[in-house]
Design a protein around this motif. Structure first.
Motif, PDB file in Angstrom:
ATOM      1  N   SER A   1      67.307  33.842  40.321  1.00 35.53           N
ATOM      2  CA  SER A   1      66.244  33.264  39.490  1.00 35.53           C
ATOM      3  C   SER A   1      64.989  32.977  40.301  1.00 35.53           C
ATOM      4  N   GLY A   2      65.065  33.178  41.572  1.00 39.65           N
ATOM      5  CA  GLY A   2      63.906  32.894  42.415  1.00 39.65           C
ATOM      6  C   GLY A   2      63.562  34.054  43.307  1.00 39.65           C
ATOM      7  N   LEU A   3      63.391  35.220  42.714  1.00 38.49           N
ATOM      8  CA  LEU A   3      63.115  36.444  43.470  1.00 38.49           C
ATOM      9  C   LEU A   3      61.957  36.296  44.450  1.00 38.49           C
ATOM     10  N   PRO A   4      60.778  35.792  44.030  1.00 39.32           N
ATOM     11  CA  PRO A   4      59.651  35.723  44.969  1.00 39.32           C
ATOM     12  C   PRO A   4      59.857  34.734  46.103  1.00 39.32           C
ATOM     13  N   ARG A   5      60.919  33.923  46.039  1.00 38.97           N
ATOM     14  CA  ARG A   5      61.104  32.901  47.062  1.00 38.97           C
ATOM     15  C   ARG A   5      62.323  33.167  47.947  1.00 38.97           C
ATOM     16  N   SER A   6      62.987  34.276  47.741  1.00 37.65           N
ATOM     17  CA  SER A   6      64.177  34.572  48.535  1.00 37.65           C
ATOM     18  C   SER A   6      63.789  34.977  49.946  1.00 37.65           C
ATOM     19  N   GLY A   7      64.701  34.731  50.891  1.00 39.43           N
ATOM     20  CA  GLY A   7      64.419  35.092  52.271  1.00 39.43           C
ATOM     21  C   GLY A   7      64.278  36.589  52.461  1.00 39.43           C
ATOM     22  N   LEU A   8      65.133  37.371  51.783  1.00 42.81           N
ATOM     23  CA  LEU A   8      65.039  38.820  51.914  1.00 42.81           C
ATOM     24  C   LEU A   8      63.717  39.345  51.376  1.00 42.81           C
ATOM     25  N   TRP A   9      63.234  38.731  50.284  1.00 42.83           N
ATOM     26  CA  TRP A   9      61.934  39.132  49.730  1.00 42.83           C
ATOM     27  C   TRP A   9      60.824  38.924  50.759  1.00 42.83           C
ATOM     28  N   LEU A  10      60.863  37.793  51.469  1.00 40.55           N
ATOM     29  CA  LEU A  10      59.839  37.541  52.484  1.00 40.55           C
ATOM     30  C   LEU A  10      59.939  38.538  53.641  1.00 40.55           C
ATOM     31  N   TRP A  11      61.170  38.887  54.029  1.00 38.47           N
ATOM     32  CA  TRP A  11      61.338  39.878  55.084  1.00 38.47           C
ATOM     33  C   TRP A  11      60.798  41.236  54.635  1.00 38.47           C
ATOM     34  N   MET A  12      61.036  41.571  53.378  1.00 36.14           N
ATOM     35  CA  MET A  12      60.536  42.858  52.872  1.00 36.14           C
ATOM     36  C   MET A  12      59.017  42.857  52.776  1.00 36.14           C
ATOM     37  N   LEU A  13      58.431  41.712  52.424  1.00 31.07           N
ATOM     38  CA  LEU A  13      56.964  41.608  52.439  1.00 31.07           C
ATOM     39  C   LEU A  13      56.422  41.850  53.845  1.00 31.07           C
ATOM     40  N   ALA A  14      57.085  41.230  54.838  1.00 32.56           N
ATOM     41  CA  ALA A  14      56.639  41.402  56.220  1.00 32.56           C
ATOM     42  C   ALA A  14      56.759  42.859  56.658  1.00 32.56           C
ATOM     43  N   PHE A  15      57.873  43.500  56.294  1.00 35.46           N
ATOM     44  CA  PHE A  15      58.045  44.898  56.662  1.00 35.46           C
ATOM     45  C   PHE A  15      57.004  45.768  55.971  1.00 35.46           C
ATOM     46  N   ASN A  16      56.728  45.464  54.686  1.00 38.71           N
ATOM     47  CA  ASN A  16      55.721  46.220  53.945  1.00 38.71           C
ATOM     48  C   ASN A  16      54.347  46.083  54.597  1.00 38.71           C
ATOM     49  N   LEU A  17      54.032  44.871  55.044  1.00 39.49           N
ATOM     50  CA  LEU A  17      52.746  44.653  55.711  1.00 39.49           C
ATOM     51  C   LEU A  17      52.658  45.450  57.008  1.00 39.49           C
ATOM     52  N   LEU A  18      53.704  45.384  57.819  1.00 37.96           N
ATOM     53  CA  LEU A  18      53.697  46.116  59.089  1.00 37.96           C
ATOM     54  C   LEU A  18      53.619  47.616  58.858  1.00 37.96           C
ATOM     55  N   LEU A  19      54.341  48.109  57.850  1.00 37.24           N
ATOM     56  CA  LEU A  19      54.319  49.547  57.563  1.00 37.24           C
ATOM     57  C   LEU A  19      52.933  49.996  57.133  1.00 37.24           C
ATOM     58  N   ASN A  20      52.276  49.189  56.310  1.00 31.85           N
ATOM     59  CA  ASN A  20      50.930  49.555  55.859  1.00 31.85           C
ATOM     60  C   ASN A  20      49.910  49.452  56.978  1.00 31.85           C
ATOM     61  N   LEU A  21      50.061  48.465  57.855  1.00 30.84           N
ATOM     62  CA  LEU A  21      49.158  48.377  59.004  1.00 30.84           C
ATOM     63  C   LEU A  21      49.345  49.567  59.942  1.00 30.84           C
ATOM     64  N   TRP A  22      50.591  49.940  60.167  1.00 21.53           N
ATOM     65  CA  TRP A  22      50.874  51.102  61.018  1.00 21.53           C
ATOM     66  C   TRP A  22      50.325  52.374  60.390  1.00 21.53           C
ATOM     67  N   LEU A  23      50.475  52.500  59.066  1.00 18.32           N
ATOM     68  CA  LEU A  23      49.961  53.673  58.373  1.00 18.32           C
ATOM     69  C   LEU A  23      48.444  53.740  58.481  1.00 18.32           C
ATOM     70  N   LEU A  24      47.793  52.606  58.320  1.00 23.19           N
ATOM     71  CA  LEU A  24      46.332  52.580  58.429  1.00 23.19           C
ATOM     72  C   LEU A  24      45.886  52.889  59.853  1.00 23.19           C
ATOM     73  N   PHE A  25      46.620  52.378  60.836  1.00 23.11           N
ATOM     74  CA  PHE A  25      46.292  52.689  62.232  1.00 23.11           C
ATOM     75  C   PHE A  25      46.347  54.199  62.483  1.00 23.11           C
ATOM     76  N   LEU A  26      47.395  54.851  61.951  1.00 22.40           N
ATOM     77  CA  LEU A  26      47.511  56.295  62.117  1.00 22.40           C
ATOM     78  C   LEU A  26      46.400  57.026  61.374  1.00 22.40           C
ATOM     79  N   LEU A  27      46.069  56.537  60.177  1.00 23.91           N
ATOM     80  CA  LEU A  27      44.985  57.156  59.416  1.00 23.91           C
ATOM     81  C   LEU A  27      43.667  57.081  60.172  1.00 23.91           C
ATOM     82  N   LEU A  28      43.351  55.884  60.675  1.00 22.74           N
ATOM     83  CA  LEU A  28      42.090  55.717  61.394  1.00 22.74           C
ATOM     84  C   LEU A  28      42.103  56.479  62.717  1.00 22.74           C
ATOM     85  N   GLY A  29      43.270  56.530  63.372  1.00 21.64           N
ATOM     86  CA  GLY A  29      43.355  57.313  64.596  1.00 21.64           C
ATOM     87  C   GLY A  29      43.139  58.793  64.332  1.00 21.64           C
TER      88      GLY A  29
END
Length: 397
Positions: free
Chosen positions: A182-210
């Protein structure tokens, strides 16, 4: 809904996505030729808003707004796929993208309005996003791309992004039982997946700009090294590359050909500079067509061209120059379709320190050809000056 630090801290992820999108949009405004930047900016921006809503809303509100947030997620995935496809020289097929988006939104409608099933919404939304992103894979892997480290990492990272989008709900179900939470946005796994999503997008942007920086450096290098009218090497680049060839491959025999278009001033005076430019472009095309890929062809300025060829001896080089001379004499590229001719000087290059001297000998041979009536090839042996120049072809004008 209580406003706690734990609730608002994950907003860093959509805020970062929004800022990345705005940065790409600013980059596109300066680089309008790179249209894929606009699509990628749209992908980051469209994804930021539903992600923020997903963080702020509880599951009941998520069900109410699931179709709208799903539409924004689909738009972001479609724009991202289109951006990567355009970057690789392809396009996302619109019928397929539209069909995936509509089916995804229909599933979200059914499992939010007709029957509130959180797990089904998670599966269909992520599956739809993954399939939309996958539409760019044929362009990334089905076309010949530059074999650079950035390009290899970028294509594999994008493949990881597609796989992550499709497998994300399965991983969440297996590891945390999201579908009954009942608390999907507040689960620990959800936060870990947000962090992974952020890192993946930053890495993707770094490669794009490179990759973009590498591409822009290549374009600047090409502009620096090539004549803008004929797209041949310019004088500076010719000497730089020729010296490298002579140093790294001294065992080969090298020939230098100097070419000067005859009566070029008359073409400009009679038909205008646009006609003269067309003559120079056509001569440049012919020179490239009648030489091998490894040969150097340069425009030194005005109507003067210089070539560096691998040739066994002076006679062979003279025969190559004669074929080119004959090809030019068959061109009809002026408004009056009059014949264009050129005079050639040919000599051999002994070594790197002989390049300047070889150019002088070839120029003297060209001047000799001009004095003797033009439209001819005259060769100069490696040793000796004008006294050693001898006629290869003669054609009276």
């Amino acid at each position: 809904m209580s406003a706690t630090a734990e609730q608002y801290f994950p907003l860093v992820v959509p805020a970062t996505s929004l800022l990345l999108g705005l940065a790409l949009l600013a980059g596109w405004r300066s680089l309008r030729d790179h249209r894929y930047l606009l699509w990628l900016a749209a992908g980051y921006i469209c994804t930021a808003f539903p992600l923020a809503a997903q963080i702020l809303m509880d599951n009941a509100r998520l069900a109410t707004w699931s179709v709208l947030t799903g539409a924004l997620y689909c738009a972001g995935s479609w724009a991202t796929a289109q951006g990567f496809a355009l970057r690789s020289g392809g396009r996302v097929p619109v019928p397929a993208a539209l069909a995936i988006s509509l089916l995804t939104l229909f599933a979200l409608f059914c499992f939010s309005r007709l029957s509130d099933v959180l797990g089904a919404r998670i599966v269909f939304l992520n599956l739809g996003m993954g399939l939309l992103l996958a539409l760019a894979l044929p362009a990334l892997f089905g076309r010949e791309q530059p074999d650079t480290l950035f390009e290899r990492l970028l294509s594999r990272t994008y493949l990881l992004l597609v796989a992550y989008a499709i497998l994300r709900p399965l991983l969440a179900w297996l590891l945390a039982g999201w579908f009954t939470s009942s608390g999907l946005p507040r689960s620990g796994l959800w936060l870990w997946m947000l962090a992974f999503n952020l890192l993946l997008n930053l890495w993707l942007l770094f490669l794009l700009l490179g990759g973009l920086a590498q591409q822009l450096m290549g374009e600047l290098r090409h502009e620096r090294n090539h004549d803008p009218l004929t797209l041949l090497l310019n004088r500076r680049a010719f000497f730089e590359i020729a010296n490298q060839r002579l140093q790294h491959d001294p065992a080969n025999h090298w020939a230098l050909l100097a070419c000067d278009v005859d009566h070029f001033k008359q073409v400009n005076d009679t038909w205008g500079h646009a006609a003269g430019d067309n003559v120079l472009r056509q001569v440049g095309v012919l020179l490239q067509q009648m030489t091998r890929p490894g040969d150097l062809v340069a425009r030194f300025g005005g109507e003067e061209f210089v070539l560096l060829l691998r040739c066994a001896d002076l006679a062979t080089a003279a025969r190559v120059a004669e074929r080119i001379r004959a090809g030019i004499s068959e061109m009809h590229c002026s408004p009056a379709k009059q014949t264009i001719t050129a005079s050639f000087g040919v000599t051999m290059v002994a070594a790197t320190d002989d390049l300047e001297s070889a150019l002088e000998r070839a120029d003297l041979a060209v001047y000799q050809a001009k004095r003797e009536g033009r439209n001819r090839v005259i060769a100069s042996p490696s040793q000796g000056g004008t006294d050693s120049i001898h006629l290869i072809h003669h054609s009276s004008l």
